[in-house]
Design a protein around this motif. Structure first.
Motif, mmCIF file in Angstrom:
data_model
loop_
_atom_site.group_PDB
_atom_site.id
_atom_site.type_symbol
_atom_site.label_atom_id
_atom_site.label_comp_id
_atom_site.label_asym_id
_atom_site.label_seq_id
_atom_site.Cartn_x
_atom_site.Cartn_y
_atom_site.Cartn_z
ATOM 1 N N GLY A 10 -8.123 -7.364 -5.327
ATOM 2 C CA GLY A 10 -8.121 -8.394 -4.278
ATOM 3 C C GLY A 10 -7.362 -9.644 -4.679
ATOM 4 N N ARG A 11 -6.688 -9.587 -5.850
ATOM 5 C CA ARG A 11 -5.891 -10.752 -6.263
ATOM 6 C C ARG A 11 -4.487 -10.669 -5.659
ATOM 7 N NH1 ARG A 11 -5.089 -10.511 -11.935
ATOM 8 N NH2 ARG A 11 -5.633 -8.324 -11.743
ATOM 9 N N ARG A 55 1.712 -16.419 1.398
ATOM 10 C CA ARG A 55 0.309 -16.619 1.022
ATOM 11 C C ARG A 55 0.158 -17.682 -0.045
ATOM 12 N NH1 ARG A 55 -1.446 -10.917 2.519
ATOM 13 N NH2 ARG A 55 -3.694 -10.820 2.251
ATOM 14 N N GLY A 60 0.833 -11.514 6.591
ATOM 15 C CA GLY A 60 0.421 -11.511 5.177
ATOM 16 C C GLY A 60 1.399 -12.197 4.247
ATOM 17 N N PHE A 61 2.404 -12.815 4.772
ATOM 18 C CA PHE A 61 3.383 -13.579 3.992
ATOM 19 C C PHE A 61 3.809 -14.771 4.831
ATOM 20 C CE2 PHE A 61 7.539 -14.908 2.608
ATOM 21 C CZ PHE A 61 7.487 -14.804 1.234
ATOM 22 N N ARG A 95 0.851 -1.214 0.000
ATOM 23 C CA ARG A 95 0.000 0.000 0.000
ATOM 24 C C ARG A 95 0.881 1.257 0.000
ATOM 25 N NH1 ARG A 95 -3.337 -3.473 2.626
ATOM 26 N NH2 ARG A 95 -2.282 -3.250 4.613
ATOM 27 N N ARG A 137 -10.092 1.220 3.746
ATOM 28 C CA ARG A 137 -9.210 0.698 2.700
ATOM 29 C C ARG A 137 -10.019 0.440 1.437
ATOM 30 N NH1 ARG A 137 -5.537 -4.180 5.006
ATOM 31 N NH2 ARG A 137 -6.120 -5.034 2.982
ATOM 32 N N LEU A 153 -3.875 -5.150 -5.936
ATOM 33 C CA LEU A 153 -4.455 -4.724 -4.655
ATOM 34 C C LEU A 153 -5.902 -4.281 -4.848
ATOM 35 C CD1 LEU A 153 -1.356 -4.650 -3.875
ATOM 36 C CD2 LEU A 153 -2.029 -2.942 -2.223
HETATM 37 P P1 AMP Z 1 -3.323 -7.459 3.308
HETATM 38 O O1 AMP Z 1 -3.099 -6.086 3.851
HETATM 39 O O2 AMP Z 1 -2.408 -8.489 3.895
HETATM 40 O O3 AMP Z 1 -4.772 -7.861 3.323
HETATM 41 O O4 AMP Z 1 -2.894 -7.393 1.746
HETATM 42 C C1 AMP Z 1 -3.539 -6.504 0.850
HETATM 43 C C2 AMP Z 1 -3.251 -6.944 -0.567
HETATM 44 O O5 AMP Z 1 -1.836 -6.903 -0.832
HETATM 45 C C3 AMP Z 1 -3.673 -8.364 -0.917
HETATM 46 O O6 AMP Z 1 -5.052 -8.466 -1.257
HETATM 47 C C4 AMP Z 1 -2.756 -8.659 -2.106
HETATM 48 O O7 AMP Z 1 -3.215 -8.025 -3.280
HETATM 49 C C5 AMP Z 1 -1.455 -7.972 -1.682
HETATM 50 N N1 AMP Z 1 -0.568 -8.879 -0.904
HETATM 51 C C6 AMP Z 1 -0.200 -8.734 0.399
HETATM 52 N N2 AMP Z 1 0.625 -9.730 0.771
HETATM 53 C C7 AMP Z 1 0.768 -10.528 -0.314
HETATM 54 C C8 AMP Z 1 1.473 -11.732 -0.557
HETATM 55 N N3 AMP Z 1 2.212 -12.341 0.398
HETATM 56 N N4 AMP Z 1 1.390 -12.282 -1.799
HETATM 57 C C9 AMP Z 1 0.673 -11.694 -2.772
HETATM 58 N N5 AMP Z 1 -0.033 -10.564 -2.613
HETATM 59 C C10 AMP Z 1 0.004 -9.973 -1.393
#
Ligand code: AMP
Length: 221
Positions: free
Chosen positions: A56-57, A88, A85-86, A36, A155, A53
């Protein structure tokens, strides 16, 4: 301590990661926050990933993995970290395994109706990324961040159609990670439901202590 927080969107990963950061003195590393910020700055990476982003992919692995590798081997990651978030995807998990030894995975589960309610009432500080909720974690002053006084915004991916897509992507691409990790790394299962964040964080810390993964007593909430 090197920890992964795993769970669907809206399971509270960001909230728990920042609390674990202060209680355990480790760095919270959120790929969503990093992406972001890149979009906000209009960097080359930001321009390349914005469409993922917005829809949502998942951002492709080849763009995500180098970003994480730089962070966890950098000065902030050195003392330990909590990843939010990693990984995924299974390919991200296997890349992570080649970078560093992870001590435990925290598997957060939350019923879908709670997730949808939480995400649609979530508000985030535009300036520092702090997370609030209009129902359960209200800011002291409406629309204003407690931490930095920045404006609280929704968001762009916390809207109904994008939430639905993010949940679909989680089930298809991320859920299989649980099987991948099952016999490799201690998996701490936490049913969060509607528990206050401090209770969830305490449960995580208690489980880490039971596994002798904390070499010290953490500070209280
Ligand atoms: P989050 O804030 O973790 O919900 O992530 C928001 C967006 O960032 C996700 O919907 C993806 O588009 C991208 N994103 C975050 N972390 C990853 C990841 N480990 N692999 C791929 N895309 C990611």
């Amino acid at each position: 301590m090197k920890l992964v927080l795993f769970g669907p969107p809206g399971s509270g990963k960001g909230t728990y990661a920042s609390r674990l950061e202060s209680r355990l003195g480790i760095a919270a590393i959120s790929t969503g926050d990093i992406f972001r910020e890149a979009v906000k700055q209009g960097s080359t990476l930001g321009k390349e990933i914005k469409e993922y982003l917005d829809s949502g992919r998942l951002v492709p692995d080849e763009k995500v993995i180098p970003v994480v590798s730089t962070r966890i081997t950098g000065p902030r990651g050195g003392k330990g970290f909590v990843l939010d978030g990693f990984p995924r995807t299974v390919d991200q998990a296997s890349a992570l395994e080649n970078m560093v030894h992870i001590d435990a995975i925290v598997n957060l589960s939350v019923p879908e109706e709670i997730i949808i309610r939480r995400l649609s009432t979530r508000r985030t500080c535009r300036d520092c990324g702090a997370i609030f909720n209009l129902k359960t974690m209200k800011p002291r002053y409406e629309g204003v961040c407690d931490r930095c006084q920045g404006p609280l915004v929704q968001r762009e991916d916390d809207t109904a159609p994008v939430i639905k897509e993010r949940l679909r992507v989680f089930e298809k691409q991320s859920r299989p990670l649980i099987d991948y990790y099952r016999d490799r790394i201690p998996l701490l299962s936490i049913a969060c439901d509607d528990l206050p964040p401090e209770d969830v964080v305490q449960q995580i810390i208690t489980k880490l202590e039971k596994l002798n993964l904390l070499g010290f007593t953490s500070t209280s909430c």
